[in-house]
Design an enzyme around this catalytic site. Structure first.
Site, short mmCIF file in Angstrom:
data_model
loop_
_atom_site.label_atom_id
_atom_site.label_comp_id
_atom_site.label_asym_id
_atom_site.label_seq_id
_atom_site.Cartn_x
_atom_site.Cartn_y
_atom_site.Cartn_z
N CYS A 1 0.87 -1.18 0.00
CA CYS A 1 0.00 0.00 0.00
C CYS A 1 0.90 1.22 0.00
CB CYS A 1 -0.89 0.00 1.24
SG CYS A 1 -2.23 1.21 1.13
N CYS B 1 0.00 4.12 1.73
CA CYS B 1 -0.35 5.10 2.78
C CYS B 1 0.76 5.34 3.80
CB CYS B 1 -1.65 4.71 3.48
SG CYS B 1 -1.56 3.17 4.38
N CYS C 1 -3.97 6.11 0.44
CA CYS C 1 -3.47 4.83 -0.07
C CYS C 1 -3.08 4.89 -1.54
CB CYS C 1 -4.50 3.74 0.16
SG CYS C 1 -4.87 3.52 1.92
N LYS D 1 -12.32 -4.82 2.64
CA LYS D 1 -11.67 -3.99 3.65
C LYS D 1 -12.57 -2.81 3.95
CE LYS D 1 -7.58 -1.34 4.70
NZ LYS D 1 -6.20 -0.98 4.34
N ARG E 1 -2.88 3.30 12.69
CA ARG E 1 -2.51 4.53 11.99
C ARG E 1 -1.53 5.34 12.81
NH1 ARG E 1 -8.29 5.96 9.07
NH2 ARG E 1 -8.28 4.04 7.82
N ARG F 1 -10.90 7.62 4.30
CA ARG F 1 -10.72 6.59 3.28
C ARG F 1 -12.05 6.04 2.76
NH1 ARG F 1 -5.30 6.32 4.26
NH2 ARG F 1 -4.53 5.35 6.18
N GLU G 1 -16.69 -7.91 -3.83
CA GLU G 1 -15.27 -7.52 -3.91
C GLU G 1 -14.38 -8.77 -3.92
OE1 GLU G 1 -13.73 -4.73 -4.33
OE2 GLU G 1 -14.99 -3.07 -3.66
N LYS H 1 -11.36 -7.74 6.52
CA LYS H 1 -10.71 -6.91 7.52
C LYS H 1 -11.59 -5.73 7.89
CE LYS H 1 -6.82 -3.79 7.70
NZ LYS H 1 -5.78 -3.16 6.92
N SER I 1 -5.64 -3.75 14.69
CA SER I 1 -5.05 -3.07 15.85
C SER I 1 -6.07 -2.66 16.91
CB SER I 1 -4.28 -1.84 15.37
OG SER I 1 -5.14 -0.96 14.66
N TYR J 1 -2.03 -9.62 16.10
CA TYR J 1 -0.93 -9.16 16.95
C TYR J 1 -0.81 -10.05 18.19
CZ TYR J 1 -1.57 -5.18 13.89
OH TYR J 1 -1.71 -4.40 12.77
C1 PBG Z 1 -3.20 0.32 5.15
C2 PBG Z 1 -3.46 -0.66 6.17
C3 PBG Z 1 -4.20 -0.41 7.34
C4 PBG Z 1 -4.12 -1.55 8.11
C5 PBG Z 1 -3.38 -2.50 7.40
N1 PBG Z 1 -3.00 -1.93 6.18
C6 PBG Z 1 -4.84 0.81 7.82
C7 PBG Z 1 -5.76 1.63 7.05
O1 PBG Z 1 -6.37 1.23 6.06
O2 PBG Z 1 -5.87 2.76 7.47
C8 PBG Z 1 -4.73 -1.69 9.45
C9 PBG Z 1 -4.23 -2.77 10.30
C10 PBG Z 1 -4.61 -2.65 11.72
O3 PBG Z 1 -5.41 -1.79 12.13
O4 PBG Z 1 -4.09 -3.47 12.47
N2 PBG Z 1 -3.00 0.09 3.98
#
Ligand code: PBG
Length: 317
Positions: free
Chosen positions: A113, A115, A123, A189, A199, A211, A227, A242, A268, A307
């Site tokens: 990505c 970002c 992104c 996503k 972030r 986003r 998708e 996700k 996260s 994690y």
């Molecule tokens: C970005 C990306 C994100 C995460 C993984 N890849 C964040 C976003 O889209 O803002 C999030 C992972 C997480 O929150 O653990 N390309």
């Protein structure tokens, strides 16, 4: 049914879902210019890692029986285009080479990505009106995929949500003789509040806007299936949903609608929530984490990116 619950042995005999380290992927944040490791405040227990520390951490994961790590990079510098993403000497490429050199049997998956590499945190590249330019971004993602695979990535994982990216990446990889590199697509996503701690960790919050122009509306499940089907048609090898816990129904639908392996990303915010509740003495961390992750497996995830992976592996051993 109570007859089948009387003893542990009986419960084991009829258990429908297994959780083992073999199903887990452990995400890591590798940071340019770091010496050793620095804790990430928003994600207790997770650190920013130097390349050397990432090699050690990857070794620890491998020793615990975790088959794969997922790499995120924090580059030396950011710019409008995110050029650090496809730099051959970039942070993810460097860490991938170093990890594969020391731990050839551990799978390295690279998040793909822009970002973390763009100065504005989106992104993709922005047009003058501030909207992400889908097709221009595809070219940059393709370059990034090739550079990651050439550095030794075993799978590339596009997380950008641009239209047509899986096909574009597949074509670019094939043209460069990288037809054997599979694509794990972040297919469904969602535009989620649960990415908040990430972030902060990846310093990738958009400086302006959000986003929602490219990530999905949490209200839609069928769109997630669409998708996923599009990504499968374009050549994805693994489909991802996700976040995980608020989207268990989407995991199940994608699993039933396609015949590809499905991954779920326990993100996260899901992690931070359980860590905070446990730290406050409100939940038994081990029991709550194992329940949450087996729930994600039961919903249909073949692979869980989490994690908690190292803790889970320790608890299960
Ligand atoms: C970005 C990306 C994100 C995460 C993984 N890849 C964040 C976003 O889209 O803002 C999030 C992972 C997480 O929150 O653990 N390309």
């Amino acid at each position: 049914m109570r007859r089948l619950r009387r003893t542990g042995l009986l419960r084991g005999l009829v258990r429908e879902t297994e959780l083992s380290p073999a199903h887990l992927v452990y995400p890591m944040f590798v940071r340019h210019g770091l010496d050793g490791r620095v804790p990430i405040v928003s994600m207790p227990g997770i650190d920013h890692l130097s390349v050397g520390a990432a090699v050690d951490e990857a070794g620890e994961a491998a020793a615990l029986g975790i088959p794969a790590v997922l790499l995120f990079g924090l580059p030396a510098a950011k710019d409008e285009e995110g050029s650090g993403a496809w730099d051959e000497g970039g942070i993810v490429q460097t860490a991938t080479r170093a990890i594969k050199a020391q731990h050839p049997d551990l799978l390295v998956i690279t998040d793909l990505c822009l970002c973390e590499y763009t100065s504005h945190g989106h992104c993709g590249v922005l047009r003058d009106d501030g909207v992400v330019d889908n097709d221009l971004t595809l070219e940059l993602l393709a370059r990034t995929a090739v550079s990651q695979a050439e550095a030794g990535a075993d799978l590339v994982a596009p997380s950008d949500m641009m239209d047509g990216r899986v096909g574009a990446l597949r074509g670019a990889l094939d043209d460069r003789g990288l037809a054997e590199t599979p694509i794990m697509a972040y297919s469904a996503k969602y535009a989620s509040a649960f990415y908040g701690p990430f972030r902060e960790a990846a310093e990738s919050a958009p400086s302006k806007g959000d986003r929602r122009g490219y990530q999905m509306d949490p209200a839609n499940a069928l769109e997630g299936v669409r998708e996923a089907q599009l990504d499968a048609d374009e050549g994805a090898d693994v489909l991802m949903v996700k976040p995980a816990l608020p989207y268990l129904d989407v995991i199940r639908r994608v699993k039933d609608a396609t015949n590809l392996p499905v991954a779920a990303y326990n993100v996260s915010g899901e992690y931070a929530m359980l860590k905070a509740a446990a730290a406050a003495g409100l939940l038994d961390e081990r029991a709550a984490v194992l329940e949450a992750i087996i729930g994600i497996r039961r919903a249909g995830a073949d692979i869980v990116i989490t994690y908690h992976a190292k803790d889970i592996s320790r608890w299960l051993s």
